[in-house]
Scaffold this active site. Structure first.
Site, PDB file in Angstrom:
ATOM      1  N   HIS B  34       0.866  -1.187   0.000  1.00 15.63           N
ATOM      2  CA  HIS B  34       0.000   0.000   0.000  1.00 15.63           C
ATOM      3  C   HIS B  34       0.895   1.227   0.000  1.00 15.63           C
ATOM      4  CE1 HIS B  34      -3.031   2.881   0.842  1.00 15.63           C
ATOM      5  NE2 HIS B  34      -2.499   3.205   1.998  1.00 15.63           N
ATOM      6  N   ASP B  36       1.222   5.057  -0.274  1.00 15.71           N
ATOM      7  CA  ASP B  36       0.654   6.408  -0.248  1.00 15.71           C
ATOM      8  C   ASP B  36       1.427   7.332  -1.184  1.00 15.71           C
ATOM      9  OD1 ASP B  36      -1.359   6.183   1.888  1.00 15.71           O
ATOM     10  OD2 ASP B  36       0.363   5.757   3.171  1.00 15.71           O
ATOM     11  N   ASP B 166      -7.458   2.070   2.501  1.00 15.72           N
ATOM     12  CA  ASP B 166      -6.990   2.963   3.565  1.00 15.72           C
ATOM     13  C   ASP B 166      -7.836   4.208   3.825  1.00 15.72           C
ATOM     14  OD1 ASP B 166      -5.198   3.489   5.621  1.00 15.72           O
ATOM     15  OD2 ASP B 166      -3.853   4.646   4.360  1.00 15.72           O
ATOM     16  N   HIS B 438      -5.546  10.060  -0.390  1.00 16.06           N
ATOM     17  CA  HIS B 438      -6.238  10.132   0.900  1.00 16.06           C
ATOM     18  C   HIS B 438      -5.399  10.702   2.034  1.00 16.06           C
ATOM     19  CE1 HIS B 438      -4.566   5.990   0.615  1.00 16.06           C
ATOM     20  NE2 HIS B 438      -4.288   6.167   1.881  1.00 16.06           N
TER      21      HIS B 438
END
Lengths: 961, 961
Positions: B34, B36, B166, B438
């Site tokens: 994951h 970001d 997330d 996000h």
């Protein structure tokens, strides 16, 4: 700077004999990893990457990803060192990967111009410690690694450069061994900070190291470079390319140091320049070359690198410098390193006009002990740290040699058709390889790692070897029992037996007679067939046994043992004893003297201490005042915050305290006359004892010390020494062995090659003692032999001391992050017992004795037990012709491929003894039974290459000019 | 357990429609990372692995090593999500690597039985936030990623599963958009802890989510699974294999929760089971399978895994479970993960008899806001966090749309032969893609990362787009000047010009008339050709400008603008002014009322606050009490240690404080009559101002708020709201938009699908407001439109509030590890200015207004400046036939390959308006000038596939049975 920046060539270390571009600065990039085989984590945890709350380090991934990264780009290079890790990884790979690795290793055979893409450096099973290791174990561990490489990859993979980048000081014997193993050069990182500064100034960072006073030059000569570091940076050394060099093209270079205004940190110099650590666990920024980025740092990185290279190049005389790009357990994600190195090389692409080569080297004949990395920070504590482990490693070495010998016997018996060959001994061989690591036998690992070395690795290896020994001696007919705690009079088997047989194996290739002591009940229902004696257990033994044994006596007898063979001693049933226990311990009312044919030792009844020794034959009688004392380990003071710890010895005061609280030692003696032994018992305190023994017919004094649990409730760490004070006019000189082999002269507050500014009057004079230490004057020599590695010194004329045990509450901030506080299995502190053997004689006759006694002590008989019936053959020697006393059978082993590996060692140094130091001829024919020599090849010391196929680089020394 | 342990099959997610082994438990291993695109580090730092003192994470190495690991073993699988990272990495690869990646992606085309070895999931440029994002930007960012995948790898690479693991709460609009993009399913990790517990009990962890109230089923239906986690463990979800499924073989499953006795931690469920994190930065032990090892842990690991799988399987109705093996920025050393996964699969090798599939799904029609992961921990602060950034993102969206439009115009003008095409707009397109992340527009990154988003990424993108706009409008003849700070009356160009031209571009496909305000000197030497007015700058503007500007007036005029085109307004020299400054600010002595044709707004002279509003046309007159207040951000209390922070809103008390110290607001007014605007000025304090405006001919009330620097010297964090109190009988109900598109009904202290135990009476009732919030009763509706995303609520009947700014001193412990304390460029605190637009009307006539006003506010005219001479064409429209008001031209852009990408959107919901909600027919022919339609393909919403080629999975809902 702009001009310079256009004239740098940056490449992976590459061409064997390419002089590089003559008018450019050639920067050789050496990607490497330094993988401790145990330290903060066990060797297994490091391999797998387990226990990662301590550190993530996982060697399996280093090899996984490095191999992959080398595969995808033929320009990339990598060096690897520790075969304990590599061989394990190798076994786990499938054929495809193995073939690829072979390709990487072999692309770069010496005929070609490129070096191996994956190159082995050092190639030992571990990167062994140099202070606490015995040469026998060093040779074995190097052999294990080197032969693995040879067996797996063939001669191209033979390491040409020894790589001792992390050990804490360097032994001359190690250099000699490396030379004899065929290495061309040696590089290391740690040397005394003052020594380094001097070398930098005098352009002596690289020299010819003359490893032996006995061997002919250049047989033990070795080109040696020490790493250079300013802050996390600076240089490193000349050129690793010797590793794949075969001819005499030599262009390693000297180094010139320019004083830096930055604070010098004498840390290890095997790291990359500051800002260029690209490991997955480093904090330096990678090279960010996206041209659209705000963060683009290519220019900055290129400028920084050129600047670093330029600074470094100033310290070199040639136009070649090396940068070691890597560090401890790095490259677990090799992509991170290589990707950025590739970019670095892409962006730094021209070179600097620079000076030409320089070919003459100065010569060094001493060693690099003791090591201090800053004032007050002498790494001399680890000479003694974990004396229990050090003793166990020494004992295990004997088991390994015996295992080798008897495996060979079995192999020969089977007509060399045995399939098992070395499979059993391999376990202990590997365990011993790991145990030589510079955080293993050195005593500088964490406690749980030390436990792993001892309780898992060595113990498991020993178990396998006991099987071999038992099976070969009994020819498979029965199992012999081994008692590991005979030294503290514990042996369930003998304590609880009505009758038994003691089988005593002598691993020496010459016959010996040795006194054997066996734990027994004081009123046994049997007698032995030899002259025997029952001696009650001492108070010291009671203390160390802690109610674990019920043997009240030791059965003592003299075992006459054949060369390389055994004798067995069986008991007969009786209801009448020839020798009832005669020993009885009482307090002396007068001064006590014990004596045999050779020595007389006197003890003062007031102090309880040894007082004088008489050598009856030579007529020497001198006062010898012996005492047990302790230094208080420093917790830091105004002069320095340095504390005493696993690595560092730093007493709080130069004056030690007496182990006896009131300065008076409780003295007792084995009374009554007996034909075998005289013993004096000294109780210094509840935690410090000695027994001093004189055996009939034995020409040395045995001092058995028992120390522990060292009390620390007073919050004072203690470092316990045994000190001898005499009137020998030694005048600051003393002598210590190097790894149990040759002997070096030491002088208090003095270093042979540089002017010492002494900051620690005690610790700064400590040296490693692996087997012996002595002082002497024109006539008399006092020699003390040890049963394990210890630190020792002579701090005043006529005195010598050995540190036997230490327990500390502080931590020395050298990385292990635990106080050296061995609490032992009972939680209150480890008790250690060991022996010193004293020789007092003339200077000229001492060497003969300590050489032979040293050999006997090192390879003392192995005692095993069977039932009342002895083995089929009561006595047997596996050697046809015993060797002469000056020849030590260092190795008798079988290789994985079924040949015999034999090492014969002349164990006398050049001037040790008029007679025994002479060359001697030994016939290999008939050396071993069931053995007929067909072909003999002389190999390098490591056993990995034929000696006559190797041409070591020849170095031009300044001495010859 | 023993029996069970023999019946597990463990494999990488693999076969598209393989039902697995019917009588075994099929554990599908999904290796994932994951990543970001900015959070604690900037997106660039994450990509490279820079700034590693914060975190080492380096995405380049993830892709490097994952690809390598997939290559060496065809059984391995991996999913990747964020195309912002992937596309960047892709560009850096050589052809060889690119070909290899293509092979990995394409091995598993849908005809074959295996899924892609490297499979893209979601495939957005980023994993966008769902609360603070506008649907236009969501569509753009998804399009950017999806089209990249399509362009690069072809249709096989089209992601089938959306993966929002997330983001902090989930929007129904997002589900609708995903459905329209052709996704078969959606999985996410974060939902309210009570909601999750209820779902677990009711077997509703997986459902059909009905994303739209307007679209026909199943057009906006989406299979949706939420992750499950106990401790760092427990389940995860059903089956990822839908990702490569094409037919209707459906075997995703429901989940049954067995109450666990362990402490539940509602953390993100996308991690591996406890003990099985094999990442290079995890602490779990690897699988140590050397059979000779003391540490061998194979049995333990196998037992643990089987136990975990068994526990997990209990919550599922079918014999398939998935384990997501990975987490944030993992796999940077992919070997570590894959090596251990391979071993895990090797050692766990049989399966469990288990139940069969279950095919009926319940339906959900609301959304997943607000998100709380524990009592008192409502993630509703980020709805407002960083209002400056949120405003900038919204403004940048407009630039991007205009840039797209004008690039298309240029492309058409060139006869579609332009080579440049999208190269300029790509920079802002990518920047906006990243900004939707996000932790970006959400305001939850670290400050330095927020700076990077704004000052580097968006600013750079905007610069490129301004070039495009200027060049197309002037047809390359001159450069137009853009003033980014017109909202605070700052524009060097106009302030210092003697004469200039204002070019005003209207991005809507219908004509509009909008008031334009330009910073000028109050005594200019020119007049405009339109009716104009000079208004002195307000005290609020002086405060926010901080002496950076010398414009004393704003020139106000009404710009009539053509559809999708511009008009230019030039000044003429004069020495006589038609309209001298008429505005003068004085304190009122009476209650103040301002009014235009549509509204009359009354202010109380004592309180200084808005008091009532009259809608003149409809005759509605109600009290509307408006105030600015602030909640004190909690620093934790006895009920919970939770503090207010970037993510979390937690007021210390439900009662807010007045921004005016004495509860009295300083009121003033623009006096004198003028034909254009009436303004009331409110000063709540030195750091809180409002201007309320009524423009002639404009049917809404504009409220411009200016807040900051929020004072924190009192050590109290402050969260500033604007609150309206009316007598509308709203009774706890209120309405908020979802990503600026459809509207959802909210009810105080209530959730539609589960019984709420409310722990935060204020924060627990906050919802994201992207464009509008309203309350209503049977007759009257008060609507507030916003210019950016904010949090909003209605805490009592007739009231609504919006949080406009927040500044906090505590930290909410959700990972960002910084207080949300924006100090701004002057160091004393960030000032933010924004607008609310008020509508007070009947319920039935409100939608028409807020839909159109919302569109106009979102795509307000772009004002640029040139010299005194206007462009060659003073006015121009690029559209042939303006669109009807209910159709929004969402996208007019050119693709990389030169086609036109057009999105036409019916912007009225099903029951919004009797007339405008009706279907409408639009002719594409002649939509744009210079454009003749040859072929029209209808695509999925993401523009990455032909709509008619896609058969989404059809889900059986329980509602239909």
């Amino acid at each position: 700077m702009t001009m310079l920046s256009k004239m740098i060539t940056l490449k992976y270390f590459q061409q064997s004999c390419n002089q590089g571009e003559a008018d450019k600065l050639n920067v050789h990039i050496v990607p490497h990893t330094h993988d401790d085989v145990g330290w903060l984590k066990t060797v297994d945890q490091y391999y797998y990457g387990a226990n990662s709350s301590i550190a993530w380090a996982g060697v399996q991934y280093i090899l996984d990803t490095v191999v992959q990264q080398l595969s995808v780009d033929p320009t990339r290079r990598f060096i690897y060192v520790e075969v304990a890790f590599f061989s394990r990884w190798w076994r786990e790979q499938n054929t495809e990967v193995q073939q690829e690795v072979k390709r990487l290793v072999q692309e770069g055979t010496r005929g070609s111009k490129t070096s191996c893409r994956l190159e082995f450096i050092l190639g030992g099973w571990s990167m062994n410690d140099e202070a606490a290791t015995h040469y026998n174990a060093i040779i074995d561990q190097m052999t294990l690694g080197l032969r693995f490489l040879n067996d797996t990859f063939g001669p191209c993979a033979r390491p040409r450069v020894a790589w001792q980048i992390d050990p804490f000081g360097h032994s001359r014997e190690q250099a000699s061994l490396f030379a004899q193993m065929g290495f061309d050069g040696l590089f290391f990182g740690r040397l005394d900070y003052q020594d380094k500064e001097t070398r930098e100034m005098k352009l002596k960072m690289e020299e010819i190291w003359r490893g032996s006073q006995s061997l002919h030059h250049p047989e033990a000569d070795l080109f040696t470079g020490c790493f250079y570091a300013v802050l996390t940076q600076l240089w490193l050394y000349g050129n690793l390319k010797v590793a794949c060099v075969i001819n005499t093209c030599v262009f390693l270079m000297k180094i010139k140091h320019t004083k830096s205004h930055t604070q010098r940190v004498n840390e290890n110099g095997y790291n990359p320049p500051a800002g260029f650590c690209f490991d997955a666990y480093c904090k330096d920024d990678p090279i960010m070359d996206d041209p659209t980025l705000e963060d683009n740092n290519v220019k900055q990185k290129v400028d920084d690198f050129i600047s670093a290279a330029h600074k470094q190049a100033k310290h070199f005389r040639t136009n070649h410098i090396m940068m070691t790009m890597g560090s401890d357990f790095q490259y677990s994600n090799a992509k991170a390193w290589f990707k950025n190195l590739d970019k670095l090389m892409k962006y730094v692409n021209s070179a600097v006009r620079y000076k030409n080569c320089f070919f003459l080297w100065s010569v060094k004949s001493d060693d690099f002990f003791p090591y201090a990395d800053a004032p007050h920070q002498f790494w001399t504590g680890y000479f003694t740290s974990r004396p229990g482990l050090k003793g166990y490693v020494r004992e295990s070495n004997k088991y390994l040699q015996v295992c080798n010998q008897l495996e060979t016997v079995a192999h020969l018996r089977s007509g060399m058709k045995s399939n098992l060959r070395t499979s059993k001994s391999n376990v202990l061989r590997a365990a011993m390889g790991v145990a030589q690591h510079h955080d293993a036998v050195s005593g500088t690992s964490k406690q749980h790692v030390a436990n792993d070395y001892a309780k898992h690795k060595l113990k498991s290896g020993g178990r396998h070897c006991k099987d071999v020994i038992s099976s070969v001696i009994t020819e498979g007919s029965s199992n012999l029992t081994f008692c590991d705690y005979m030294n503290i009079t514990l042996c369930d088997f003998t304590q609880n037996s009505n009758r038994f047989t003691a089988v005593v194996y002598n691993p020496l290739a010459r016959a010996v007679s040795k006194y054997i002591r066996i734990p027994v009940d004081c009123t046994p229902s049997y007698i032995f067939v030899v002259i025997e004696l029952l001696v009650p257990v001492s108070e010291a033994t009671e203390s160390v046994r802690r109610n674990r044994g019920n043997a009240n006596c030791e059965l003592v007898f003299l075992a006459k043992l054949p060369a390389l063979g055994y004798n067995s001693f069986s008991s007969s049933a009786t209801n009448k004893r020839l020798f009832t226990p005669k020993g009885k311990v009482v307090n002396p009312s007068d001064d006590i003297t014990i004596s045999n044919e050779f020595y007389s030792v006197n003890f003062n009844r007031n102090s309880g201490l040894m007082d004088s020794i008489v050598n009856i034959e030579s007529g020497i009688k001198i006062p010898v005042h012996q005492d047990m004392l302790w230094y208080n380990g420093s917790m830091g003071n105004n002069a320095s915050k340095q504390q005493s710890g696993a690595y560092i010895f730093r007493p709080n005061s130069s004056t030690p305290f007496h182990c006896s609280n009131d300065g008076k030692v409780k003295l007792s003696v084995l009374t009554g006359s007996n034909p075998l032994v005289q013993e004096v018992y000294q109780k210094f305190s509840d935690w410090a004892y000695q027994v001093v023994r004189l055996y009939k017919g034995i020409k040395h004094i045995e001092v058995e010390w028992t120390v522990g649990p060292i009390p620390v409730k007073d919050q004072w760490g203690k470092e316990v020494i045994s000190r001898y004070e005499t009137n020998i006019d030694s005048n600051g000189y003393f002598y210590t062995d190097a790894n149990g082999r040759e002997v070096l002269e030491r002088k208090k507050n003095y270093r042979p090659t540089w002017k010492l500014n002494q900051t620690e009057p005690v610790a700064g004079n400590y040296y490693p003692v692996n087997s012996r230490i002595y002082i002497r004057d024109a006539h008399v020599q006092l020699t003390v032999l040890t049963d394990r590695s210890q630190g020792g010194s002579s701090l005043s004329s006529g005195a010598l001391e050995l540190m036997v045990h230490r327990r500390l509450l502080g931590e020395d901030s050298k990385g292990v992050a635990e106080p050296l506080n061995e609490t032992g299995q009972f939680g209150d502190g480890l008790i250690t017992r060991g022996k010193h053997w004293l020789l007092l004689d003339t200077v000229t006759s001492s060497a003969k004795q300590h050489r032979l006694l040293g050999e006997e002590a090192f390879m003392s008989p192995l005692v095993m037990f069977g039932g009342a019936t002895p083995p089929a053959l009561v006595q047997q020697s596996f050697i046809v012709n015993p060797l002469p006393p000056n020849i030590h059978l260092l190795t008798l082993a079988t290789t994985n491929s079924g040949e015999l590996l034999v090492r014969l060692e002349h164990q006398f140094a050049k001037h040790d003894d008029d007679v025994l130091s002479q060359p001697v001829t030994v016939s290999l024919k008939g050396l071993i039974k069931n053995f007929e020599v067909k072909i003999v090849d002389e190999l390098l010391l490591g056993g990995n290459a034929l000696k006559n196929t190797i041409n070591r680089l020849q170095w031009q020394s300044s001495e010859r000019i």
